[in-house]
Design a protein around this motif. Structure first.
Motif, PDB file in Angstrom:
ATOM      1  N   LYS A   1      -9.689  -9.942  -4.801  1.00 56.43           N
ATOM      2  CA  LYS A   1      -9.488  -8.777  -3.936  1.00 56.43           C
ATOM      3  C   LYS A   1     -10.386  -8.886  -2.689  1.00 56.43           C
TER       4      LYS A   1
ATOM      5  N   ARG B   1      -3.582  -5.055  -3.227  1.00 56.05           N
ATOM      6  CA  ARG B   1      -3.526  -4.311  -4.487  1.00 56.05           C
ATOM      7  C   ARG B   1      -2.508  -4.938  -5.436  1.00 56.05           C
TER       8      ARG B   1
ATOM      9  N   SER C   1      -3.999  -8.234  -6.821  1.00 55.77           N
ATOM     10  CA  SER C   1      -5.158  -8.081  -7.696  1.00 55.77           C
ATOM     11  C   SER C   1      -4.800  -7.352  -8.994  1.00 55.77           C
ATOM     12  N   VAL C   2      -3.873  -6.387  -8.944  1.00 56.98           N
ATOM     13  CA  VAL C   2      -3.478  -5.704 -10.185  1.00 56.98           C
ATOM     14  C   VAL C   2      -2.728  -6.664 -11.103  1.00 56.98           C
TER      15      VAL C   2
ATOM     16  N   TYR D   1       4.475  -5.292  -9.862  1.00 54.44           N
ATOM     17  CA  TYR D   1       3.709  -5.477  -8.624  1.00 54.44           C
ATOM     18  C   TYR D   1       3.988  -6.796  -7.913  1.00 54.44           C
TER      19      TYR D   1
ATOM     20  N   PHE E   1       0.051   3.371 -11.579  1.00 55.83           N
ATOM     21  CA  PHE E   1      -0.014   4.556 -10.717  1.00 55.83           C
ATOM     22  C   PHE E   1      -0.653   4.135  -9.404  1.00 55.83           C
ATOM     23  N   VAL E   2      -0.060   4.499  -8.282  1.00 58.00           N
ATOM     24  CA  VAL E   2      -0.447   3.781  -7.073  1.00 58.00           C
ATOM     25  C   VAL E   2      -1.061   4.549  -5.902  1.00 58.00           C
TER      26      VAL E   2
ATOM     27  N   GLU F   1      -3.380   5.937  -3.217  1.00 56.06           N
ATOM     28  CA  GLU F   1      -4.742   5.648  -2.782  1.00 56.06           C
ATOM     29  C   GLU F   1      -5.545   6.941  -2.693  1.00 56.06           C
TER      30      GLU F   1
ATOM     31  N   VAL G   1     -11.285   0.150  -8.955  1.00 51.63           N
ATOM     32  CA  VAL G   1     -11.387  -0.731  -7.783  1.00 51.63           C
ATOM     33  C   VAL G   1     -10.017  -1.304  -7.436  1.00 51.63           C
ATOM     34  N   MET G   2      -9.290  -1.765  -8.462  1.00 56.80           N
ATOM     35  CA  MET G   2      -7.958  -2.346  -8.230  1.00 56.80           C
ATOM     36  C   MET G   2      -7.035  -1.360  -7.521  1.00 56.80           C
ATOM     37  N   MET G   3      -7.168  -0.079  -7.877  1.00 57.78           N
ATOM     38  CA  MET G   3      -6.260   0.937  -7.338  1.00 57.78           C
ATOM     39  C   MET G   3      -6.835   1.648  -6.111  1.00 57.78           C
ATOM     40  N   ASP G   4      -7.909   1.109  -5.559  1.00 52.16           N
ATOM     41  CA  ASP G   4      -8.531   1.679  -4.354  1.00 52.16           C
ATOM     42  C   ASP G   4      -8.899   3.142  -4.537  1.00 52.16           C
TER      43      ASP G   4
ATOM     44  N   ASN H   1       5.746   1.798  -8.090  1.00 51.13           N
ATOM     45  CA  ASN H   1       5.377   1.416  -6.721  1.00 51.13           C
ATOM     46  C   ASN H   1       6.580   1.488  -5.785  1.00 51.13           C
TER      47      ASN H   1
END
Lengths: 140, 118
Positions: free
Chosen positions: A27, A41, A44-45, A118, B40-41, B43, B61-64, B117
């Motif tokens: 990331k 995102r 990285s997910v 994703y 679940f996306v 931000e 962190v991955m999902m900001d 998404n």
């Protein structure tokens, strides 16, 4: 950027606590390279779910992320038990993870479906008793 | 909703990120299953959870996400807080149960997020 940039990681299968460290590093790399938050995102997910899977099911493995101008390819390879029924494994909610993994927040049967969700392309090659390799592509 | 408002509504303690309490979150997710969170996306979301391991921070962190709230009076171990600090997250702890904590945020205007998404 040159034609291809490769990032390689060995995923430690003994340590659930450290699972996901490679995805966090990817990331950061992708952010430094200027990719959009959405692309970062998605990559990285997908990789994070793969890392977790390798730790839960396969005693670790390796992860390669190849960054091109127009796409990012993720290759996850392990020498675990393999997936006997890939179609079943792709169903949301289906999981073979042990109960102790659920107490850690995973094993809900969403890992592979999330990886597919994703990414733009996902291919699973698996042989029971030999291992699994998952190829994923996120178009930029 | 400002993170400082979440603190007031949930009578929460701040475990790290004291300098970011003016930050704003636009949605919330209450969950103990991290793969469900990863589906679940939105931000700038806040994650409410009773799970206290490092994967909670990595998932956020991955999902900001901006903020994690540990519910039911749970306190994460120090290594989890250290990871959250490194990631620039605000970490809160409340004695409220998950259902009540989510309900208080919801009725005060913080929506849930969409799944998927699309």
């Amino acid at each position: 950027m040159s034609e291809r940039v490769n990032f390689h990681f060995e995923i430690d299968g003994e340590n659930f606590t450290s699972a996901g460290e490679a995805s966090v590093r990817i990331k950061k790399h992708l952010r430094d390279m200027g990719f959009s938050p959405d692309t970062i995102r998605r990559v990285s997910v997908a990789m994070y779910e793969g890392e977790i899977n390798m730790v839960i099911h396969a005693n670790g493995g390796s992860a390669d992320v190849d960054v091109y101008v127009d796409r990012i390819e993720i290759t996850l390879a392990d020498k675990g038990p393999g997936i006997s029924n890939i179609e079943l494994a792709m169903q949301e909610g289906y999981s073979t993870a042990p109960d102790n993994i659920r107490s850690l927040g995973f094993g809900a049967g969403m890992g592979l479906p999330n990886m597919k969700r994703y990414t733009d392309n996902m291919k699973i090659e698996s042989e029971v008793g030999k291992g699994t390799t998952i190829y994923m592509t996120v178009n930029v | 909703m400002k993170i400082s408002t979440i603190i007031d509504l949930l009578h929460a303690r701040v475990l790290c990120g004291e300098d970011k309490l003016d930050g704003v979150v636009n949605s919330a997710c209450g969950c103990d299953m991290m793969s469900d969170v990863l589906a679940f996306v939105k931000e700038q979301a806040v994650l409410l959870t009773g799970l206290c391991n490092p994967q909670v921070v990595r998932t956020a962190v991955m999902m900001d996400m901006r903020c994690i709230v540990f519910v039911r009076g749970k306190l994460p171990p120090e290594d989890v807080i250290t990871l959250a600090k490194e990631a620039g997250l605000v970490v809160l702890a409340t004695d409220e149960r998950m259902y009540t904590a989510c309900g208080k945020l919801y009725i005060n205007g913080l929506a849930g997020g969409e799944v998927g998404n699309e």
